[in-house]
Design a protein around this motif. Structure first.
Motif, short mmCIF file in Angstrom:
data_model
loop_
_atom_site.label_atom_id
_atom_site.label_comp_id
_atom_site.label_asym_id
_atom_site.label_seq_id
_atom_site.Cartn_x
_atom_site.Cartn_y
_atom_site.Cartn_z
N LEU A 272 37.78 42.55 40.93
CA LEU A 272 37.44 41.23 41.47
C LEU A 272 35.96 41.21 41.82
CD1 LEU A 272 37.91 38.45 42.88
CD2 LEU A 272 38.61 39.74 44.90
N GLU A 273 35.29 40.13 41.40
CA GLU A 273 33.90 39.93 41.80
C GLU A 273 33.75 38.48 42.23
OE1 GLU A 273 29.39 40.86 40.33
OE2 GLU A 273 30.87 40.44 38.79
N ILE A 274 33.13 38.28 43.39
CA ILE A 274 32.82 36.94 43.88
C ILE A 274 31.30 36.80 43.85
CG2 ILE A 274 32.97 35.31 45.79
CD1 ILE A 274 35.54 36.74 46.67
N VAL A 275 30.83 35.77 43.14
CA VAL A 275 29.41 35.57 42.91
C VAL A 275 28.98 34.21 43.46
CG1 VAL A 275 27.61 35.43 41.14
CG2 VAL A 275 29.54 36.98 40.83
N THR A 276 27.82 34.19 44.13
CA THR A 276 27.20 32.96 44.60
C THR A 276 25.83 32.86 43.92
OG1 THR A 276 25.99 33.92 46.46
CG2 THR A 276 28.31 33.30 46.85
N PRO A 277 25.10 31.76 44.12
CA PRO A 277 23.75 31.69 43.57
C PRO A 277 22.84 32.81 44.05
CG PRO A 277 24.48 29.51 44.18
CD PRO A 277 25.52 30.48 44.70
N ASN A 278 23.17 33.42 45.17
CA ASN A 278 22.38 34.54 45.71
C ASN A 278 22.80 35.89 45.15
OD1 ASN A 278 20.85 32.82 47.35
ND2 ASN A 278 22.42 32.85 48.92
N GLY A 279 23.77 35.90 44.25
CA GLY A 279 24.22 37.16 43.65
C GLY A 279 25.65 37.50 44.03
N ALA B 167 36.23 33.55 52.85
CA ALA B 167 36.06 32.09 52.86
C ALA B 167 35.17 31.71 51.70
CB ALA B 167 35.43 31.65 54.18
N VAL B 168 35.60 30.73 50.90
CA VAL B 168 34.81 30.30 49.75
C VAL B 168 34.68 28.78 49.75
CG1 VAL B 168 35.40 32.29 48.31
CG2 VAL B 168 36.82 30.24 48.21
N SER B 169 33.60 28.30 49.16
CA SER B 169 33.41 26.87 48.95
C SER B 169 33.96 26.51 47.57
CB SER B 169 31.92 26.52 49.04
OG SER B 169 31.21 27.20 48.01
N ASP B 170 33.80 25.24 47.20
CA ASP B 170 34.23 24.82 45.87
C ASP B 170 33.58 25.69 44.80
OD1 ASP B 170 35.45 22.77 47.22
OD2 ASP B 170 34.04 21.22 46.59
N GLY B 171 34.28 25.84 43.68
CA GLY B 171 33.74 26.62 42.58
C GLY B 171 34.75 26.77 41.47
N PHE B 172 34.66 27.89 40.77
CA PHE B 172 35.53 28.16 39.63
C PHE B 172 36.00 29.61 39.65
CE2 PHE B 172 32.82 24.68 38.43
CZ PHE B 172 33.72 23.79 37.85
N VAL B 173 37.13 29.84 39.01
CA VAL B 173 37.64 31.19 38.84
C VAL B 173 37.93 31.39 37.36
CG1 VAL B 173 40.03 30.49 39.31
CG2 VAL B 173 39.38 32.89 39.54
N GLU B 174 37.58 32.57 36.87
CA GLU B 174 37.94 32.96 35.51
C GLU B 174 38.83 34.19 35.61
OE1 GLU B 174 36.04 34.31 31.22
OE2 GLU B 174 34.83 34.52 33.03
N VAL B 175 40.02 34.09 35.05
CA VAL B 175 40.98 35.19 35.09
C VAL B 175 41.06 35.79 33.70
CG1 VAL B 175 43.37 35.83 35.55
CG2 VAL B 175 42.33 33.96 36.84
N ARG B 176 40.90 37.10 33.63
CA ARG B 176 41.16 37.86 32.41
C ARG B 176 42.23 38.88 32.77
NH1 ARG B 176 35.19 39.50 31.14
NH2 ARG B 176 34.25 37.56 31.84
N GLN B 177 42.74 39.59 31.79
CA GLN B 177 43.86 40.50 32.07
C GLN B 177 43.56 41.53 33.14
OE1 GLN B 177 45.35 42.17 28.43
NE2 GLN B 177 46.69 40.40 28.12
N HIS B 178 42.35 42.06 33.18
CA HIS B 178 42.02 43.12 34.14
C HIS B 178 40.83 42.76 35.03
CE1 HIS B 178 44.73 45.39 31.64
NE2 HIS B 178 43.96 45.18 30.59
N GLN B 179 40.38 41.51 34.97
CA GLN B 179 39.17 41.09 35.68
C GLN B 179 39.34 39.69 36.25
OE1 GLN B 179 36.06 42.69 36.09
NE2 GLN B 179 35.43 40.93 37.30
N LEU B 180 38.89 39.51 37.48
CA LEU B 180 38.92 38.22 38.15
C LEU B 180 37.50 37.92 38.62
CD1 LEU B 180 40.68 35.91 39.31
CD2 LEU B 180 41.08 37.35 41.31
N SER B 181 36.92 36.83 38.11
CA SER B 181 35.56 36.44 38.48
C SER B 181 35.61 35.10 39.20
CB SER B 181 34.67 36.32 37.24
OG SER B 181 34.61 37.55 36.55
N ILE B 182 35.04 35.07 40.40
CA ILE B 182 35.01 33.84 41.20
C ILE B 182 33.56 33.44 41.38
CG2 ILE B 182 35.53 32.87 43.46
CD1 ILE B 182 37.95 34.79 43.55
N ILE B 183 33.25 32.19 41.02
CA ILE B 183 31.89 31.69 41.10
C ILE B 183 31.90 30.49 42.04
CG2 ILE B 183 29.96 30.74 39.77
CD1 ILE B 183 31.70 32.15 37.35
N VAL B 184 31.22 30.64 43.18
CA VAL B 184 31.22 29.61 44.23
C VAL B 184 29.81 29.46 44.80
CG1 VAL B 184 33.64 29.87 44.89
CG2 VAL B 184 31.94 31.36 45.92
N GLN B 185 29.58 28.37 45.53
CA GLN B 185 28.29 28.16 46.18
C GLN B 185 28.10 29.11 47.36
OE1 GLN B 185 25.50 26.18 45.56
NE2 GLN B 185 26.51 26.05 43.57
#
Length: 133
Positions: free
Chosen positions: A6-13, A63-81
């Motif tokens: 799992l990785e959670i990414v914001t505009p700051n990285g 805690a996350v703001s609005d954004g998107f999630v991409e789910v792959r079989q072994h990877q979860l990527s969350i992109i939020v503000q």
């Protein structure tokens, strides 16, 4: 049990990473969604809320703001503000932000009402998640 990354990414990285996630629970615009290793590939919109991360010896809330999630079989990527773990939330700062947003909403000058509503939603979310730690 198989795990996923799992990785959670914001505009700051990248602000959160784990390689041993057994289950992640997300607040999507279509409702709550649980993701485990081997999940069907998916892309979904997230609403302001939390991500509950379950791993072998416990769980954490982010805690996350609005954004998107991409789910792959072994990877979860969350992109939020914005994103903060429950332990990182400054509760006093969140209370001040909530009071400030409520004050703007009570003001007769409604020129920036949508901004105040979003600020209030973020502050309330941070306070809810801080209670979960």
């Amino acid at each position: 049990m198989n795990t996923l990354s799992l990785e959670i990414v914001t505009p700051n990285g990248s602000i959160y990473e784990r390689d041993d996630v057994e289950l992640a629970v997300l607040q999507t615009t279509a409702g709550e969604m649980g993701v485990m290793n081997g999940h069907i590939p998916t892309v979904s919109a997230l609403k302001t809320g939390y991500v509950k991360v379950n791993f072998h010896n416990g769980n954490e809330y982010v805690a996350v703001s609005d954004g998107f999630v991409e789910v792959r079989q072994h990877q979860l990527s969350i992109i939020v503000q914005t994103a903060e773990t429950a332990t990182e939330i400054d509760v006093e700062r969140a209370k001040l932000a909530k009071a400030r947003a409520e004050s703007h909403l009570d003001n007769d000058d409604n020129s920036d009402i949508n901004r105040a509503k979003r600020a209030l939603e973020r502050a309330n979310n941070r306070l809810r998640v801080a209670e979960l730690k």
